[in-house]
Design an enzyme around this catalytic site. Structure first.
Site, mmCIF file in Angstrom:
data_model
loop_
_atom_site.group_PDB
_atom_site.id
_atom_site.type_symbol
_atom_site.label_atom_id
_atom_site.label_comp_id
_atom_site.label_asym_id
_atom_site.label_seq_id
_atom_site.Cartn_x
_atom_site.Cartn_y
_atom_site.Cartn_z
ATOM 1 N N GLU A 328 -27.525 83.407 -31.252
ATOM 2 C CA GLU A 328 -27.323 83.244 -29.814
ATOM 3 C C GLU A 328 -26.061 82.433 -29.552
ATOM 4 O O GLU A 328 -25.868 81.355 -30.140
ATOM 5 C CB GLU A 328 -28.491 82.481 -29.181
ATOM 6 C CG GLU A 328 -29.842 83.130 -29.286
ATOM 7 C CD GLU A 328 -30.942 82.200 -28.784
ATOM 8 O OE1 GLU A 328 -31.677 82.613 -27.869
ATOM 9 O OE2 GLU A 328 -31.084 81.070 -29.303
ATOM 10 N N CYS A 329 -25.232 82.886 -28.670
ATOM 11 C CA CYS A 329 -24.090 82.159 -28.131
ATOM 12 C C CYS A 329 -23.240 81.538 -29.240
ATOM 13 O O CYS A 329 -22.469 82.232 -29.892
ATOM 14 C CB CYS A 329 -24.556 81.113 -27.119
ATOM 15 S SG CYS A 329 -23.269 80.648 -25.936
ATOM 16 N N GLY A 330 -23.351 80.230 -29.484
ATOM 17 C CA GLY A 330 -22.563 79.611 -30.546
ATOM 18 C C GLY A 330 -22.800 80.259 -31.896
ATOM 19 O O GLY A 330 -21.868 80.408 -32.705
ATOM 20 N N GLY A 426 -25.666 87.811 -29.607
ATOM 21 C CA GLY A 426 -25.023 87.904 -28.312
ATOM 22 C C GLY A 426 -24.920 86.545 -27.657
ATOM 23 O O GLY A 426 -25.423 85.543 -28.173
#
Length: 450
Positions: A328-330, A426
């Site tokens: 996720e993200c990072g 994502g």
């Protein structure tokens, strides 16, 4: 049970400062304090944990059902003396301008929790009563039991405001914080969480506790905030199966944005959790059947992450073994070929996802997301829906479009992330409590891959 909501008339009114000050003051009285944060924010709960020593919990009436909200509060407050729920934005601000959904007010009603309203009283006197009266009249569902005045110029100014509000609104004004206090809330800069975890802000918390105790009637607060014990028909966190797999979770200063409930739902479905630190160049634990890399600030440590060849190679080998990976993200940024910082520097990352992520000078995305699954997504299959949020300052300069899922905000829908084989990644942060089947599918994918 003692429990209350700290609500604000608007963002920036001082909710977080007051919340952590009250937490610290109540801790000094010998009370065990449990923190909560309305909405998806990760930073404020980190403050709560640093003060109370207990993980703070996000509660959100958009991302999950009312019974799940109550269940999270019920479970987290076990073994504590008082629960403090920090609100988000203004009291009635949520997902929709025509309803309370996702707002602090909605959480207060769902959890049957008394509300302490924080009002910016700077440069006003009787007008403060009009503000409080408006918050009382917009809805008769929340129970506003007290007011705290912020940005007060002096004790005499406070007495004027207190007299006006109590006469017009029939609600006690139990204290105040002065304008231009020497104790300013630290900026939520990107190095904040490691500083909190190292205990570097304890002096600030102690000073804030003293300030709050000096001008707020803590005994009156405790007398006004009795709340009922919460019950739910069933809990999504009940154990569903014995341990059947191990999921490695990246956790360090670069990757630390995880909802406690995500981890607990994985455990309830039979996952053992094994933490490791990519930043410390640690390999994925040998016993791992799945890998979860959460959000955080990899861009702040990009120069170090670029040199952690042992950690990156272990992740590449893990992916090559066809075991499930969720980022996720990072974590998503870390799995791409490189991170490019604002000064144009280029730092090599894992390289499992084609393309690079480039930091931008302003925020790229912020808001709730409905997440729609795609065919062959081991986490969220076609026809499934989960909820979460998106918040980042970088863009993904991608290779071929291989979206992991579709997301929908209030304004638009789009393909998001990257999916290839066993990788689902994502920018969107999932909250597994929005659809517990997501956690169950993650565990099943790990078992299947054994």
């Amino acid at each position: 049970m003692k429990r209350f909501v700290i609500a604000g008339t608007n963002s920036g009114v001082g909710k977080t400062t007051l919340t952590i000050g009250l937490m610290a003051a109540l801790q000094k009285k010998g009370l065990r304090v449990q923190g909560f944060k309305c909405g998806p924010d990760y930073i404020d709960p980190s403050f709560h944990k640093a003060v109370t020593g207990r993980p703070s919990r996000n509660i959100d009436s958009f991302m999950f059902e009312a019974d799940v909200v109550r269940d999270i509060v019920r479970r987290a407050t076990q073994g504590s003396d008082i629960g403090i729920i920090e609100g988000v934005m203004g009291f009635y601000d949520g997902k929709d301008p025509l309803s309370d959904v996702g707002s602090t007010a909605d959480i207060a009603v769902i959890t049957e929790t008394p509300v302490v309203l924080v009002v910016n009283c700077g440069a006003m006197a009787r007008s403060a009563a009009a503000i409080v009266k408006g918050f009382q009249l917009l809805s008769d569902k929340p129970n506003i039991v007290a007011v705290i005045a912020n940005q007060v110029g002096s004790a005499s100014h406070f007495n004027i405001v207190k007299t006006a509000i109590e006469a017009e609104c029939d609600v006690p004004v139990i204290g105040y914080l002065k304008k231009n206090s020497e104790l300013h809330m630290p900026s939520r800069h990107l190095g904040l969480i490691p500083a909190l975890e190292r205990g570097e802000m304890q002096g600030y918390f102690d000073d804030l506790a003293a300030l709050v105790t000096d001008t707020i009637d803590i005994d009156a607060l405790l007398a006004l905030t009795e709340a009922p014990e919460l019950t739910v028909p069933t809990s999504i966190f009940d154990e569903k199966k014995a341990a059947c797999c191990t999921i490695a979770v990246a956790h360090d200063a670069a990757f630390n944005f995880y909802y406690e409930e995500n981890i607990e739902l994985l455990q309830a479905n039979g996952a053992n959790i094994a933490y490791f630190s990519p930043l410390a160049n640690e390999e994925v634990p040998a016993e791992a059947d799945g890998l979860y890399i959460g959000g955080g600030f990899p861009e702040e440590f990009a120069n170090i992450l670029a040199t952690t060849t042992q950690a990156k190679e272990s992740i590449r080998s893990f992916i090559a073994a066809d075991k499930p990976v969720f980022a996720e993200c990072g974590g998503f940024m870390y799995l791409t070929e490189a991170i490019e910082t604002l000064d144009g520097a280029h730092f090599d990352m894992v390289g499992a996802i084609p393309g690079v992520t480039k930091m931008q000078g302003k925020r790229v995305a912020l808001g709730y997301r409905e997440i729609f699954g795609k065919k062959d997504n081991f986490l969220l299959d076609e026809g499934m829906l989960a909820k979460g949020h998106e918040f980042h300052y970088s863009t993904y300069e991608q290779g071929p479009e291989q979206f992991a899922y579709d997301t929908k905000s209030r304004f638009k829908a789009k393909g998001e992330g990257y999916m290839q084989g066993n990788i689902v990644a994502g920018y969107t942060h999932f909250h597994f409590a929005s659809n517990p089947e997501v956690a169950a599918r993650f565990v099943r994918a790990c078992v299947k891959g054994e």
